[in-house]
Scaffold this active site. Structure first.
Site, mmCIF file in Angstrom:
data_model
loop_
_atom_site.group_PDB
_atom_site.id
_atom_site.type_symbol
_atom_site.label_atom_id
_atom_site.label_comp_id
_atom_site.label_asym_id
_atom_site.label_seq_id
_atom_site.Cartn_x
_atom_site.Cartn_y
_atom_site.Cartn_z
ATOM 1 N N ASN A 147 -9.545 -1.436 4.802
ATOM 2 C CA ASN A 147 -10.061 -0.198 4.208
ATOM 3 C C ASN A 147 -8.963 0.827 3.950
ATOM 4 O OD1 ASN A 147 -9.594 0.536 6.828
ATOM 5 N ND2 ASN A 147 -11.740 0.845 7.382
ATOM 6 N N ARG A 285 -6.979 10.273 12.613
ATOM 7 C CA ARG A 285 -7.789 10.372 13.818
ATOM 8 C C ARG A 285 -7.882 11.837 14.247
ATOM 9 N NH1 ARG A 285 -9.546 6.279 12.521
ATOM 10 N NH2 ARG A 285 -9.618 4.310 13.656
ATOM 11 N N GLN A 314 -16.333 10.731 18.822
ATOM 12 C CA GLN A 314 -17.294 10.380 17.776
ATOM 13 C C GLN A 314 -18.466 9.644 18.385
ATOM 14 O OE1 GLN A 314 -14.276 10.168 13.967
ATOM 15 N NE2 GLN A 314 -15.335 8.323 14.557
ATOM 16 N N HIS A 333 -17.353 10.290 9.899
ATOM 17 C CA HIS A 333 -16.289 9.309 9.684
ATOM 18 C C HIS A 333 -16.772 8.235 8.692
ATOM 19 C CE1 HIS A 333 -12.961 6.777 11.814
ATOM 20 N NE2 HIS A 333 -12.896 6.703 10.502
HETATM 21 P P1 NDP Z 1 -0.253 1.462 8.916
HETATM 22 O O1 NDP Z 1 0.085 0.869 10.240
HETATM 23 O O2 NDP Z 1 -0.001 0.676 7.680
HETATM 24 O O3 NDP Z 1 0.522 2.844 8.729
HETATM 25 C C1 NDP Z 1 0.679 3.776 9.732
HETATM 26 C C2 NDP Z 1 2.027 4.432 9.539
HETATM 27 O O4 NDP Z 1 2.155 5.519 10.448
HETATM 28 C C3 NDP Z 1 3.160 3.453 9.818
HETATM 29 O O5 NDP Z 1 4.074 3.498 8.738
HETATM 30 C C4 NDP Z 1 3.743 4.004 11.103
HETATM 31 O O6 NDP Z 1 5.110 3.859 11.244
HETATM 32 C C5 NDP Z 1 3.467 5.477 10.954
HETATM 33 N N1 NDP Z 1 3.618 6.183 12.228
HETATM 34 C C6 NDP Z 1 3.291 5.782 13.471
HETATM 35 N N2 NDP Z 1 3.617 6.732 14.363
HETATM 36 C C7 NDP Z 1 4.155 7.742 13.663
HETATM 37 C C8 NDP Z 1 4.710 8.990 14.030
HETATM 38 N N3 NDP Z 1 4.745 9.385 15.298
HETATM 39 N N4 NDP Z 1 5.197 9.805 13.042
HETATM 40 C C9 NDP Z 1 5.170 9.408 11.748
HETATM 41 N N5 NDP Z 1 4.657 8.215 11.352
HETATM 42 C C10 NDP Z 1 4.174 7.395 12.299
HETATM 43 O O7 NDP Z 1 -1.774 1.866 9.012
HETATM 44 P P2 NDP Z 1 -2.764 2.369 7.862
HETATM 45 O O8 NDP Z 1 -1.994 3.165 6.898
HETATM 46 O O9 NDP Z 1 -3.600 1.252 7.361
HETATM 47 O O10 NDP Z 1 -3.706 3.288 8.746
HETATM 48 C C11 NDP Z 1 -3.201 4.447 9.402
HETATM 49 C C12 NDP Z 1 -4.248 5.025 10.310
HETATM 50 O O11 NDP Z 1 -5.304 5.557 9.532
HETATM 51 C C13 NDP Z 1 -4.941 4.006 11.231
HETATM 52 O O12 NDP Z 1 -4.187 3.758 12.395
HETATM 53 C C14 NDP Z 1 -6.230 4.687 11.540
HETATM 54 O O13 NDP Z 1 -6.088 5.536 12.656
HETATM 55 C C15 NDP Z 1 -6.492 5.532 10.302
HETATM 56 N N6 NDP Z 1 -7.578 4.965 9.499
HETATM 57 C C16 NDP Z 1 -8.672 5.740 9.244
HETATM 58 C C17 NDP Z 1 -9.733 5.225 8.572
HETATM 59 C C18 NDP Z 1 -10.919 6.071 8.231
HETATM 60 O O14 NDP Z 1 -11.976 5.524 7.913
HETATM 61 N N7 NDP Z 1 -10.823 7.379 8.261
HETATM 62 C C19 NDP Z 1 -9.772 3.817 8.138
HETATM 63 C C20 NDP Z 1 -8.515 3.132 8.334
HETATM 64 C C21 NDP Z 1 -7.494 3.679 9.038
HETATM 65 P P3 NDP Z 1 5.866 2.492 11.436
HETATM 66 O O15 NDP Z 1 4.886 1.376 11.311
HETATM 67 O O16 NDP Z 1 6.864 2.577 10.321
HETATM 68 O O17 NDP Z 1 6.432 2.581 12.795
#
Ligand code: NDP
Length: 401
Positions: A147, A285, A314, A333
């Site tokens: 998603n 989140r 939630q 959400h």
């Molecule tokens: P990804 O893992 O592809 O991307 C998350 C990114 O955040 C990665 O590039 C990661 O860095 C980066 N990151 C982690 N920690 C930090 C930090 N401290 N500072 C800056 N960047 C950081 O996940 P998605 O993009 O698919 O999803 C992201 C989040 O969105 C999920 O974990 C979830 O919580 C939320 N989400 C919400 C949904 C909703 O319905 N509202 C649905 C799907 C997701 P790196 O990997 O480079 O270390």
């Protein structure tokens, strides 16, 4: 035979749908970047059906029960007398969606003596105490990418809704008004603004790509830098720290997972470093933001608007201040649980279950915790620890019609 305990949100108040607004959802070939869509042997649902609510059962009932497994589905997830907590002690597998999370705290993990696998039907496994799961050897898996694009579309929608003051303007028409000045006294164009994302992973990068044609200045911060080619193509400015980035942004969107490093990242101190009148959009989140700091910033005008679909806990209790704070564009959400997304993560859940029940390995990209440590996608994007503290507050939510 396994017992699979599945926590899903309630059916619509008028009952499970008998028909839908559209006749189906587009069929995708692959995700951006080439990752394949879920590959279960088959599915027992029609893409486009409501699968994430109790009667939808993620389309798993026939598959599990035909094979002799026990499948328990409930929405009653909070508090010690909940169906979830009663059914947990002999469950082998727990499935839950982030939209209506079955919090798997350390205490609950201790009670779940037989638990081997916790599946997040969606993305974001912060509702599980990952540290406790790792210690117990429980595998945690989610449907990576299922998603991500759904959420990125929602982010763009929310940025535009805030900047252009869409929601209050719509409210004026519903109330019978034609109050143009009331609508536009807080309305701006996005064009020319500086937009920054915290996290440029699957969602963050998709947001940047989608915003590029709006002629905005695009910034990002992340633990890993994107390739020089991608930075050049999108005209991105990279910041090593979130503090550096927020200082220059008119709009900030949060697209990083919740883990100890990001918990309460947007507190009074960080929000004070943002430009006065900046907009903050958080679909990642709720707990990445300090609840009361957001309210204070909206009341003082430090933030011009806040939107998102994620809360903590939630469901949010009725007295959660984000329901009533000024200039917000909050929804429950929902961004990652469109009917389109449900078809993908239901198929991914089935794929994971098929592997688990056949004793085959689960796809590396779906893993968050495995064999006692962060693994797969989890090892890349999360840090060790637990972000479930305070989740018992969810039991204060009272169902309404
Ligand atoms: P990804 O893992 O592809 O991307 C998350 C990114 O955040 C990665 O590039 C990661 O860095 C980066 N990151 C982690 N920690 C930090 C930090 N401290 N500072 C800056 N960047 C950081 O996940 P998605 O993009 O698919 O999803 C992201 C989040 O969105 C999920 O974990 C979830 O919580 C939320 N989400 C919400 C949904 C909703 O319905 N509202 C649905 C799907 C997701 P790196 O990997 O480079 O270390």
């Amino acid at each position: 035979m396994a017992k699979v305990l599945c926590v899903l949100y309630d059916d619509p108040v008028d009952g499970y749908p008998k028909s839908y607004a559209r006749d189906g959802v587009p069929k995708l070939d692959h995700y951006p970047g080439g990752q394949t869509l879920p590959t279960p042997k088959s599915v027992d649902f029609k893409p486009g059906e409501l699968l994430g609510s109790v009667s939808g059962g993620l389309g798993l009932r026939k598959f599990l029960e035909d094979a002799g497994h026990t499948f328990v589905v409930t929405s009653d997830k909070d508090g010690p007398n909940s169906v979830f907590e009663r059914e947990l002690p002999d469950a082998d597998v727990v499935i839950s969606q982030p939209f209506w999370p079955a919090y798997l705290t350390e205490d609950r993990i201790r009670k779940a003596k037989k638990l081997k696998l916790a599946i997040t039907a969606g993305i974001g496994s912060d509702h599980v105490d990952l540290e406790a799961a790792a210690e117990r050897g429980i595998t945690v898996a989610e449907i990576t990418y299922s998603n991500s694009i759904s959420v990125s579309e929602h982010v763009v929608m929310m940025i535009l809704a805030l900047v252009r003051n869409y929601i209050p303007s719509c409210g004026w028409v519903v109330r019978g008004g034609w109050n143009i000045a009331d609508c536009v006294e807080r309305a701006y164009d996005l064009e020319g603004m500086t937009v920054g994302t915290v996290g440029a992973g699957r969602i963050g990068l998709a947001v940047l790509k989608r915003l590029k044609p709006f002629d905005v200045k695009l910034h990002y911060t992340d633990r890993h830098r994107l390739s020089a080619d991608v930075e050049r193509e999108l005209g991105l400015t990279y910041h090593k720290s979130v503090e550096d980035m927020v200082k220059v942004c008119d709009v900030v969107t949060i697209n990083a997972p919740l883990h100890p490093e990001t918990e309460h990242l947007f507190n009074d101190k960080l929000i004070a470093k943002m430009k006065r009148g900046a907009y903050l959009v958080n679909t990642a989140r709720g707990k990445i933001c300090d609840r009361d700091a957001v309210v204070r910033a909206l009341e003082s005008g430090q933030l011009a608007g806040y939107a998102g679909d994620v809360w903590f806990p939630q469901p949010a209790p009725q007295d959660h201040p984000w329901r009533t704070m000024p200039h917000h564009g909050m929804t429950p959400h929902v961004s990652g649980t469109t009917l389109s997304a449900q078809a993908r993560y239901a198929a991914g859940t089935r794929e994971i279950l098929e592997c688990f029940l056949a004793g085959k390995p689960i796809r590396e990209e779906y893993l968050i915790v495995d064999k006692g440590k962060l693994a797969g996608a989890g090892a890349h994007s999360y840090s060790e620890g637990d972000a479930t503290k305070g989740s018992e507050e969810a039991s204060r939510y009272k169902k309404s019609a």
